[in-house]
Each structure stands twice: as C-alpha cells, then as structure tokens.
Design an enzyme around this catalytic site. Structure first.
Site, mmCIF file in Angstrom:
data_model
loop_
_atom_site.group_PDB
_atom_site.id
_atom_site.type_symbol
_atom_site.label_atom_id
_atom_site.label_comp_id
_atom_site.label_asym_id
_atom_site.label_seq_id
_atom_site.Cartn_x
_atom_site.Cartn_y
_atom_site.Cartn_z
ATOM 1 N NE ARG A 71 10.929 6.658 -6.193
ATOM 2 C CZ ARG A 71 10.376 7.716 -6.815
ATOM 3 N NH1 ARG A 71 10.501 7.860 -8.131
ATOM 4 N NH2 ARG A 71 9.714 8.616 -6.141
ATOM 5 C CE LYS A 95 8.502 10.802 -15.010
ATOM 6 N NZ LYS A 95 7.528 10.106 -14.206
HETATM 7 N N1 URA Z 1 5.503 11.650 -10.229
HETATM 8 C C1 URA Z 1 6.551 11.179 -10.940
HETATM 9 O O1 URA Z 1 6.586 11.282 -12.157
HETATM 10 N N2 URA Z 1 7.549 10.579 -10.261
HETATM 11 C C2 URA Z 1 7.559 10.457 -8.931
HETATM 12 O O2 URA Z 1 8.512 9.926 -8.385
HETATM 13 C C3 URA Z 1 6.468 10.939 -8.206
HETATM 14 C C4 URA Z 1 5.439 11.543 -8.890
#
Ligand code: URA
Length: 436
Positions: free
Chosen positions: A168, A187
C-alpha cells in the site's frame, strides 16, 4: 477461482465474500498471487470502498494469516486501547496500569515511532533494561500477575498486514478507510482483546487530518469491529497541538510518572480519563462513563496505578530505581531554548511541525530501520492559550547532535503562532461513537 475475476468484481464495485477474500489474501501471503495483481486489487478497493460486512471478512482473513493470542485460563475482561497516532501521545503508558488497577486486563501490543508520530515501544525502551519483545508465555504471565503487559507485534501476528502495508505504501493506497480498518483491527483482535477503545486522532498532527476523515475511520472501526463480535468504542480526539508538555521517548516516560502521581497536565489527563472510562464500560466494570472516570481517578489518586506501572517496569526487565534516578536528568547534551519573538497569547502550536522536527532530533524515524534516541525531544513551558512576554522561553529542545538542532530551528519557530487576545479553548474530545 481466479485472481483476475476478483480484481474485476471489485473494480465494478461488487462485494467480495469471505471465500474470495481468503483465496486472494492467503494466495498473496503464500506467494501464489503476484504483487501486480494485489496492487490492482488494492487500487480497486481504494476507489470503490468496501461494505462493513466485507471489511469484517477481510479483517478476519488477515487475522487468521497468523497467530492469535490465546489468553484462555486468565480471567478477563480483556480490553485494549489503540491510538491512530499523535505527537506527545503517551496515553497508553498511563492508561494500562490505571485501568488494570480497576480490574481490566490489558493485552497491549504496540508499535514503534514512524514519521512524525511517536511509538509506545520506543518510549518504553528508553527505560534502561526494559524489554518489549516478550515471549507469549511472559506476555500471558505478566497480564495475569499485574493486569497488563506491553509488547511489540511479533512476525507471527498478522503477517498479511506486513506484506499488504508495504505494498500500500508504494501504490498510493494507504489512505483507504476499509484497508486502514482491516489493518488496525486485525492486529488488535490478534492480541486477544474482547473489547477495544479506539482513540482516533483528528487534526494536523494526526494520520486523519480532517474531522470528516477521522469520523469516517471511527465509524468504520466501530461497524467492522462490531461485525466481528467485539465491543467497540471510538473516541475522536483533537491532535492540533502536542498532548501534554513533553514530547520524546524518556521525556514521555517522565511525564507518565507525573500523571501517575496525580500531577499530569490537564489536557493529557482529560484524554486519558475519558479513554480509561470507556475501557471500564466496555469491560463491564463500570455502568456509565462517569462512573468509569471516577474509578480511573481513584486508581491514580491512591497511587495503585503507579505501583502497577513500577511492578511492570521491573517485570519487563527495567529498573525502577534507575528510572527514578534518571528522572529530570536524562537529557541529551545538545539543546537550545525557543524564545517568544513577540508578546501576546499562544494561538497554536502545530503538532505536525513539532512531530516532524522530532524526527530530525532523533525522537522518531523516517524509515523502520532508523535509530531513535532516548534522551531527545521537547519540554514545552506553555501551551495554546497561555500569555507570553517577548523573549520568554516557550520550550527547550534536545537533539541527538548540534546539527540536528540547527536543522529544526526554523521549523520549530514556525510551529508557534503568537497573537493578541486569548484564543477560544478547543475541545479535546470531539466525538464518541459507541456500539456497546
Ligand atoms: N495504522 C495501521 O496499523 N494500519 C494502517 O493501515 C494505518 C495506520
């Protein structure tokens, strides 16, 4: 199933189901689907968006690309907080022991500084000896013993996110709300939390620069997280000026101690108490945010939160005695004072500029491999709204070397706006979106 059909379906605005997303993401992680196809898919998602059902399915697929923390056998409730990142944002360090003292278990997995925003792990590692790379057994044991533990995300946690995020980054698709949602939520769910409170920062010092973007992310986190069966609250908070009076790594640990001793700056404590109160509500320990706030204040006032923080420092390899010796003294030798060019009132302190200057000074990093320094950063004497005389000290800046100080002087000076008349006080808590 073929990757090209999935890309085409998304390109036409279709809704992908879990099987299609699993085929695509698992195929990418395993190396069966090449980056050029994933890049095309990312851009299609960026342009067409995702429904919350689809974002929840993507989150779930990403979550299961790696290890999910097993906290069974420990009595909950397990609640964590995640901030989208700010400047001077040391809330996690204060919040974890504060809510643990109220009976919440906090399985906190944090990140490092990147760009202009600070990282909880770098702050903790500025305490000599403190270890943030805990084994799963230690992570579990410390949560059980002290109510919280603070560690980094290991390579086994959501490997899909590591690959996708890197892609990305180079395909101009970072700023997609569903992709950000899936990245953050996967996460956080992997660490074993049952309920999550998100601090979505809004303003020039934040990832989300406008209130509209912040609200879109806050709502997406709530709807997607709820679709995954979690209790979710998003609190949108202002990140126009740095939070608190200290910005750095050890400097922020010092301010954490001030807060745990009930002597923290008002703005920082307002955000900390509000997020803590929502964590207690999300965990079922308090019925209302007001009750939650009362319990949080009590855990600070009685010193129980401070005791738990010190217990955690020792548990994770740091030395509380050394921490107290260093308090107030651990400063880089190169420093300068920022003086007010004119008298008046501070109208604004640009958090983004302070954060960016922090990268040059050694607080944060540009790339994941850059070193950070424990003893650098900013001590602010005054915040927005304060009256100043011409020549009065506004802040002291500590840098890794003299050249870094020279490099930031103009940027730091431009972060301050001083003018006549006290500015209207900006609210810190901008909006709360709850699904509990
Ligand atoms: N923080 C993250 O962990 N992922 C993202 O895509 C953007 C900010």
């Amino acid at each position: 199933m073929r990757a090209v059909d999935i890309i085409q379906k998304k390109r036409e605005g279709g809704e992908l189901d879990r099987a299609e997303l699993a085929f695509f993401i698992d195929g990418y992680v395993a190396g069966r689907i090449p980056e050029y196809q994933v890049s095309a898919w990312l851009m299609a998602v960026f342009l067409k968006g995702m429904s919350s059902v689809e974002a929840a399915a993507l989150t779930d697929v990403m979550l299961h690309s790696g290890k999910v923390m097993d906290l069974s056998g420990i009595t909950g409730p397990f609640v964590d907080k995640h901030s989208t990142g700010g400047v001077g944002d040391k809330v996690s360090l204060i919040l974890a022991p504060m809510v643990a003292a109220c009976g919440i278990k906090v399985p906190m997995m944090s990140g490092r500084a990147l760009g202009h925003t600070g990282g909880t792990l770098d702050k903790l590692e500025s305490i000599p000896g403190y270890r943030t790379g805990l084994s799963e057994a230690d992570f579990r044991a410390f949560i059980e013993q002290d109510g919280f533990a603070m560690t980094g995300q290991t390579a086994e946690i959501v490997p899909a996110d590591k690959k996708l995020y890197a892609l990305r980054d180079v395909t101009a698709t970072v700023e997609s709300i569903p992709l950000i949602t899936a990245s953050i939520l996967s996460k956080k769910v992997a660490e074993g939390a049952e309920a999550l409170v998100f601090d979505v920062k809004s303003g020039p010092g934040a990832f989300m620069k406008t209130p509209e973007r912040a609200e879109a992310l806050a709502r997406s986190l709530v709807s997607t997280g709820t679709a995954m069966g979690k209790r979710i609250v998003s609190v949108i908070t202002d990140m126009t000026e740095p939070l608190g009076l200290k910005v750095g790594n050890f400097l922020e640990v010092e301010e954490t101690l001030d807060c745990l001793e009930n002597a923290g700056p008002e703005d920082l404590m307002e955000v900390t108490y509000r997020l803590g109160a929502w964590m207690l509500v999300a965990g079922g320990v308090a019925k209302t945010v007001e009750e939650g706030e009362r319990l949080c204040r009590k855990s600070i006032r009685t010193g129980i939160a401070r005791e738990l923080f010190m217990a955690n420092v020792r548990r994770q390899g740091g030395q509380p005695e050394r921490l107290l010796e260093l308090r107030g003294n651990y400063r880089a030798k190169d420093s300068y004072e920022v003086l007010a060019p004119t008298g008046g009132f501070i109208q604004a302190i640009d958090a983004y500029k302070i954060g960016l200057a922090g990268v040059y000074l050694g607080v944060g990093r540009d790339t994941a491999l850059d070193p950070v320094y424990p003893d650098v950063g900013f001590v602010l004497d005054k915040k927005t709204g304060a009256a100043v005389l011409a020549g009065e000290r506004l802040a002291t800046v500590y840098g890794k070397d003299a050249a870094s100080l020279e490099a930031v002087k103009a940027l730091v000076a431009s972060a301050y706006a001083i003018g006549p008349g006290a500015p209207a006080r900006r609210p810190l808590i901008l909006k709360e979106i709850s699904a509990i």
